[in-house]
Design an enzyme around this catalytic site. Structure first.
Site, mmCIF file in Angstrom:
data_model
loop_
_atom_site.group_PDB
_atom_site.id
_atom_site.type_symbol
_atom_site.label_atom_id
_atom_site.label_comp_id
_atom_site.label_asym_id
_atom_site.label_seq_id
_atom_site.Cartn_x
_atom_site.Cartn_y
_atom_site.Cartn_z
ATOM 1 N N ASN A 165 45.733 59.609 12.502
ATOM 2 C CA ASN A 165 45.899 60.109 11.650
ATOM 3 C C ASN A 165 47.372 59.684 10.279
ATOM 4 O O ASN A 165 47.794 60.411 9.351
ATOM 5 C CB ASN A 165 46.537 61.554 11.815
ATOM 6 C CG ASN A 165 47.981 61.543 12.568
ATOM 7 O OD1 ASN A 165 48.359 60.963 12.798
ATOM 8 N ND2 ASN A 165 48.314 63.254 12.589
ATOM 9 N N LYS A 166 48.029 58.784 10.648
ATOM 10 C CA LYS A 166 49.123 57.881 10.378
ATOM 11 C C LYS A 166 48.462 57.936 8.887
ATOM 12 O O LYS A 166 47.782 56.701 8.448
ATOM 13 C CB LYS A 166 49.877 57.296 11.640
ATOM 14 C CG LYS A 166 50.255 57.874 12.738
ATOM 15 C CD LYS A 166 50.987 59.138 12.108
ATOM 16 C CE LYS A 166 52.194 59.285 13.445
ATOM 17 N NZ LYS A 166 51.278 60.149 14.124
ATOM 18 N N ILE A 167 49.718 56.764 8.363
ATOM 19 C CA ILE A 167 49.688 56.326 7.171
ATOM 20 C C ILE A 167 48.610 55.415 7.244
ATOM 21 O O ILE A 167 48.167 54.503 6.588
ATOM 22 C CB ILE A 167 51.030 55.906 6.327
ATOM 23 C CG1 ILE A 167 50.384 56.000 4.794
ATOM 24 C CG2 ILE A 167 51.965 55.005 7.341
ATOM 25 C CD1 ILE A 167 52.017 56.269 4.166
#
Length: 377
Positions: free
Chosen positions: A189-191
């Site tokens: 879910n990170k950038i």
């Protein structure tokens, strides 16, 4: 069937597959390898760090960081309270005890003045913490300089949890590169993502070398398997590092897309009564990894949870901001300095869909959903 709009999904490009194919063609599938080495070097160039060790998760990086600065059983470690539990769990892994510090309103991150007061109090009673773990929340840097100054005053190592803040800046530099050790996450879910993975950075080459040693089961230099210390299976695989290299190339594009999401949301919703967005502190540039807002139920006509449920019925995922760790049952016996600000942000805060692959039509659906909730109440 209505297409679900999720909070923050992976966003793959073309370069990732090229690096992964290279790993398959060379049969370099096992942990470590040329992509791991290159990923570490390229990551250092992007964030301005001296040295880096690629590991299996941000949590693994944080666990290694705590061990590297000497946190042991019975120690206390100061920690931001408004964060995901993965920030504090490694403190427990080391047999230590977290002590939580409240947020400020300016950035939603650790309050520097409260940290200073807490350290002064602990110094008076002869019980200083072994380390401070500072979180950079939702893509925004904390106010690092006064926090680092307070830590240096008492010779306490600062560990920066920049899991949510890759691509952000603090006075022109990357959060995660100011303290003794910084850690980052590449969770799905990170950038940017490597599916699962993390990075530990430091200006101290010996610390990073020791991190790599511990992350590969602490095997001594010997032709046979010999171990003088307990280690971990924490190293990142060559395949996942290849994904990371591809993702790193488009980090700036991903930041721009997330900031675009925020600007669209803010333009459409900031004039609704009771809506306030997470502020951007004037000392840096946030990535807006997640667009977060608070809802005053009296002014808006519905509370945070009513909005979340109403959006869910429309196949739109949103989530409350992190529940403060000092309110978590598992940490019920832990001390907290302050807590009112984090508790208020949790009670009223909501994270909106923020993926870099969201379309304008997706964003319009979210905006229309929230607007309808207000006008129907």
């Amino acid at each position: 069937m209505i297409k679900p709009i999720l909070l923050s999904t992976p966003h793959m490009g073309d370069r990732e597959l090229k690096f992964v194919q290279e790993a398959f063609e060379t049969n370099w599938i096992a942990p470590v390898g040329p992509h791991v080495d290159a990923f570490e070097q390229e990551f250092c160039q992007v964030v301005g760090a001296g040295y880096a060790a690629a590991v299996s998760s941000g949590t693994a990086a944080l666990h290694l960081a705590l061990r590297l600065v000497g946190v042991e059983s019975g120690d206390e470690v100061f920690c931001s309270t408004l964060t995901f539990i993965a920030t504090a769990n490694p403190i427990i892994y080391q047999g230590a005890k977290p002590v939580f510090i409240d947020s400020d309103r300016t950035s939603w991150n650790m309050n520097p003045e409260l940290l200073q007061e807490a350290l002064e109090y602990c110094d008076r009673i002869g019980k200083l913490p072994k380390a401070v773990v500072l979180v950079h929340l939702y893509g925004q840097s904390a106010d690092i300089e006064p926090i680092l100054k307070a830590c240096n005053q008492y010779d306490i190592p600062l560990i920066e949890d920049a899991a949510e803040a890759l691509g952000a800046t603090y006075k022109g530099h990357s959060p995660g590169t100011f303290g003794r050790i910084g850690i980052y996450s590449f969770n799905g879910n990170k950038i940017i993502t490597t599916s699962g993975g993390g990075m530990l950075v430091s200006e101290d080459t010996q610390l990073v070398t020791k991190a790599r040693f511990l992350a590969t089961q602490a095997r001594d230099p010997s032709p046979h398997y010999q171990h003088s210390e307990v280690g971990y299976n924490y190293r990142l695989s060559n395949v996942l590092a290849g994904i990371g290299r591809g993702q790193l190339h488009v980090l700036h594009e991903r930041v721009a897309a997330r900031r675009r999401n925020f600007e669209i949301y803010a333009s459409a919703l900031e004039n609704l009564p009771g809506i306030e967005f997470m502020p951007e502190a004037n000392y840096g540039r946030a990535t807006r990894w997640l667009t977060c807002l608070t809802i005053d139920p009296k002014a808006f006509g519905a509370d945070r949870e009513q909005v979340r449920i109403a959006l869910s019925k429309q196949q739109i995922e949103s989530r409350p901001v992190w529940k403060p760790l000092h309110l978590q049952p598992v940490f019920a016996e832990c001390e907290c300095f302050g807590g009112v600000v984090a508790e208020d942000l949790f009670a009223h805060g909501l994270c909106l869909p923020s993926g870099s692959n969201l379309t304008h039509k997706d964003l319009e659906r979210v905006v229309d959903g929230i607007t309808a909730i207000h006008y129907n109440n």
